[in-house]
Scaffold this motif. Structure first.
Motif, mmCIF file in Angstrom:
data_model
loop_
_atom_site.group_PDB
_atom_site.id
_atom_site.type_symbol
_atom_site.label_atom_id
_atom_site.label_comp_id
_atom_site.label_asym_id
_atom_site.label_seq_id
_atom_site.Cartn_x
_atom_site.Cartn_y
_atom_site.Cartn_z
ATOM 1 N N TRP A 21 0.811 -1.214 0.000
ATOM 2 C CA TRP A 21 0.000 0.000 0.000
ATOM 3 C C TRP A 21 0.849 1.271 0.000
ATOM 4 C CZ3 TRP A 21 -3.546 -1.911 4.573
ATOM 5 C CH2 TRP A 21 -4.347 -2.974 4.109
ATOM 6 N N ASP A 22 2.173 1.115 0.047
ATOM 7 C CA ASP A 22 3.105 2.254 0.071
ATOM 8 C C ASP A 22 2.762 3.212 1.218
ATOM 9 O OD1 ASP A 22 5.171 3.966 -0.602
ATOM 10 O OD2 ASP A 22 3.994 5.043 -2.116
ATOM 11 N N VAL A 23 2.838 2.678 2.434
ATOM 12 C CA VAL A 23 2.496 3.455 3.630
ATOM 13 C C VAL A 23 3.757 3.701 4.464
ATOM 14 C CG1 VAL A 23 1.095 3.537 5.727
ATOM 15 C CG2 VAL A 23 0.214 2.374 3.691
ATOM 16 N N ASN A 24 4.003 4.951 4.819
ATOM 17 C CA ASN A 24 5.090 5.287 5.736
ATOM 18 C C ASN A 24 4.581 5.218 7.170
ATOM 19 O OD1 ASN A 24 6.742 5.715 3.567
ATOM 20 N ND2 ASN A 24 6.711 7.951 3.690
ATOM 21 N N ILE A 25 5.369 4.599 8.049
ATOM 22 C CA ILE A 25 4.966 4.399 9.446
ATOM 23 C C ILE A 25 5.718 5.357 10.360
ATOM 24 C CG2 ILE A 25 4.727 2.758 11.340
ATOM 25 C CD1 ILE A 25 3.102 1.946 8.944
ATOM 26 N N ILE A 26 4.975 6.028 11.227
ATOM 27 C CA ILE A 26 5.575 6.855 12.270
ATOM 28 C C ILE A 26 5.397 6.088 13.578
ATOM 29 C CG2 ILE A 26 5.519 9.091 13.443
ATOM 30 C CD1 ILE A 26 4.194 10.191 10.872
ATOM 31 N N SER A 27 6.493 5.756 14.211
ATOM 32 C CA SER A 27 6.454 4.829 15.338
ATOM 33 C C SER A 27 6.011 5.477 16.643
ATOM 34 C CB SER A 27 7.844 4.193 15.534
ATOM 35 O OG SER A 27 7.802 3.199 16.526
ATOM 36 N N LEU A 28 5.101 4.794 17.344
ATOM 37 C CA LEU A 28 4.834 5.119 18.737
ATOM 38 C C LEU A 28 5.952 4.515 19.580
ATOM 39 C CD1 LEU A 28 1.802 4.939 17.347
ATOM 40 C CD2 LEU A 28 1.094 5.180 19.725
ATOM 41 N N PHE A 37 11.664 2.458 23.771
ATOM 42 C CA PHE A 37 11.883 1.759 22.512
ATOM 43 C C PHE A 37 10.858 2.233 21.494
ATOM 44 C CE2 PHE A 37 13.034 -1.055 25.987
ATOM 45 C CZ PHE A 37 14.265 -1.565 25.609
ATOM 46 N N LYS A 38 11.293 2.364 20.250
ATOM 47 C CA LYS A 38 10.324 2.527 19.181
ATOM 48 C C LYS A 38 9.559 1.221 19.059
ATOM 49 C CE LYS A 38 12.327 6.035 16.173
ATOM 50 N NZ LYS A 38 12.755 6.364 14.790
ATOM 51 N N SER A 39 8.238 1.296 18.977
ATOM 52 C CA SER A 39 7.446 0.067 18.943
ATOM 53 C C SER A 39 7.809 -0.798 17.745
ATOM 54 C CB SER A 39 5.950 0.390 18.931
ATOM 55 O OG SER A 39 5.610 1.158 17.789
ATOM 56 N N GLU A 40 8.244 -0.161 16.664
ATOM 57 C CA GLU A 40 8.607 -0.901 15.461
ATOM 58 C C GLU A 40 9.880 -1.718 15.644
ATOM 59 O OE1 GLU A 40 6.686 -0.502 12.117
ATOM 60 O OE2 GLU A 40 5.496 -0.356 13.937
ATOM 61 N N ALA A 62 2.943 8.650 22.505
ATOM 62 C CA ALA A 62 2.732 9.030 21.119
ATOM 63 C C ALA A 62 4.010 9.602 20.520
ATOM 64 C CB ALA A 62 1.620 10.072 21.039
ATOM 65 N N PRO A 63 4.127 9.563 19.205
ATOM 66 C CA PRO A 63 5.213 10.297 18.561
ATOM 67 C C PRO A 63 5.076 11.785 18.906
ATOM 68 C CG PRO A 63 4.101 8.832 17.001
ATOM 69 C CD PRO A 63 3.265 8.879 18.232
ATOM 70 N N SER A 64 6.180 12.490 18.976
ATOM 71 C CA SER A 64 6.133 13.915 19.280
ATOM 72 C C SER A 64 5.708 14.705 18.045
ATOM 73 C CB SER A 64 7.510 14.400 19.733
ATOM 74 O OG SER A 64 8.418 14.360 18.634
ATOM 75 N N PRO A 65 5.277 15.951 18.214
ATOM 76 C CA PRO A 65 5.016 16.792 17.047
ATOM 77 C C PRO A 65 6.217 16.877 16.117
ATOM 78 C CG PRO A 65 4.084 17.801 19.005
ATOM 79 C CD PRO A 65 4.884 16.629 19.471
ATOM 80 N N GLN A 66 7.419 16.877 16.700
ATOM 81 C CA GLN A 66 8.635 16.934 15.885
ATOM 82 C C GLN A 66 8.785 15.668 15.045
ATOM 83 O OE1 GLN A 66 10.871 19.644 15.748
ATOM 84 N NE2 GLN A 66 11.648 18.499 13.971
ATOM 85 N N ASP A 67 8.404 14.529 15.603
ATOM 86 C CA ASP A 67 8.460 13.272 14.842
ATOM 87 C C ASP A 67 7.569 13.364 13.604
ATOM 88 O OD1 ASP A 67 10.216 11.962 16.604
ATOM 89 O OD2 ASP A 67 8.562 11.305 17.889
#
Length: 286
Positions: A21-28, A37-40, A62-67
């Protein structure tokens, strides 16, 4: 069409689905005391084993706004972004994504970023991402994709049954005394994502067999005809239990497509070993 799909690790996408699906993941993130730890970066098996072998119960963040800003700015400026977020009812991720978007637009006001509050998690987010991918492949106009996703959110049902209440008790999401009484009486909780995307008890059922039966029956109470529907199912490090539920569901319903995956560390921190999470679009809104 040119479009970048994004989500966070609350979606529990497999690597294969991310690529398809060409999805970029932002890790919690998951935290064990001072360790983060990054959950990924953790497998569900190793994560659950660590919970079993430590007195420190993990928390998630949650990921930060900066993430989010970093993920957005890394996308080519001429590529619109559609991000499907884990429910704002259980995580700050959605609000942080909005903040990251605002940060970028202050510097690059011509960027196009749409953020969808799924009001769900895990398999529910998968169904929205699959829908977004299908619309993208059909060259659907961006505005129509965003409108369709937002319109489908109220019809998205995410229901789950837990093998154990231990994680909810240790994580403080279930009163210890009430949880102990439920365990003693062999009460199984069938939970769901509410209209606000919060975790609520749908039913309390005594006994595993009855809970399994009610879990499967629930589908038919929300959908009259499943033939044109896609069904999502995730499991907490228990593929054999997943297959058991899938077998019962296939005997009773005829879904057009079934998508399965394993819950990641963030969802598993609350749902635990053996949890089964199902999602589908119902005939009526939540």
């Amino acid at each position: 069409m040119k479009l970048q799909l994004m989500t966070d690790s609350g979606a529990d996408l497999t690597k294969a689905l991310q690529e398809k699906w060409d999805v970029n993941i932002i890790s919690l993130f998951v935290l064990f005391g001072s360790e983060q730890f990054k959950s990924e970066s953790l497998t569900t098996h190793d994560f659950l084993a660590r919970i079993t072998n430590t007195k420190t119960f993990p928390s998630s963040s949650a990921p930060s706004p900066q993430d989010y800003y970093d993920a957005f700015v890394a996308t080519p400026a001429d590529t619109p972004i559609v991000l499907v977020s884990v429910s704002s009812g259980v995580s700050a991720s959605y609000n942080h994504a909005l903040m990251g978007k605002t940060m970028l637009l202050e510097k690059e006001p011509n960027r196009i970023i749409h953020i969808i509050d799924s009001k769900a998690a895990s398999s529910g987010m998968m169904l929205l991402l699959e829908l977004a991918h299908e619309l993208k492949e059909k060259d659907t106009p961006l505005e129509k994709i965003v409108e369709t996703l937002n319109n489908r959110v109220p019809y998205l049902r995410t229901i789950f049954v837990l093998e154990t209440l231990d994680n909810l008790i240790r994580g403080g999401r279930l009163d210890k005394v009430k949880g102990t009484v439920a365990k003693t009486l062999n009460v199984k909780l069938i939970l769901h994502a509410s209209h606000e995307g919060k975790i609520e008890v749908l039913e309390k059922v005594r006994g595993t067999k009855k809970a399994t039966r009610r879990f499967v029956e629930t589908i038919g109470e929300y959908i009259q005809d499943t033939k044109d529907k896609t069904f999502g199912l995730t499991h907490g490090n228990d593929p054999s239990r997943c297959e058991q539920f899938l077998s019962l569901i296939k005997e009773r319903y005829q879904f057009k497509k079934i998508i399965t995956a394993e819950t990641g560390p963030v969802i598993s921190a609350h749902a635990g070993q053996g949890a089964i999470v199902m999602s589908f679009f119902s005939d009526k809104a939540r």
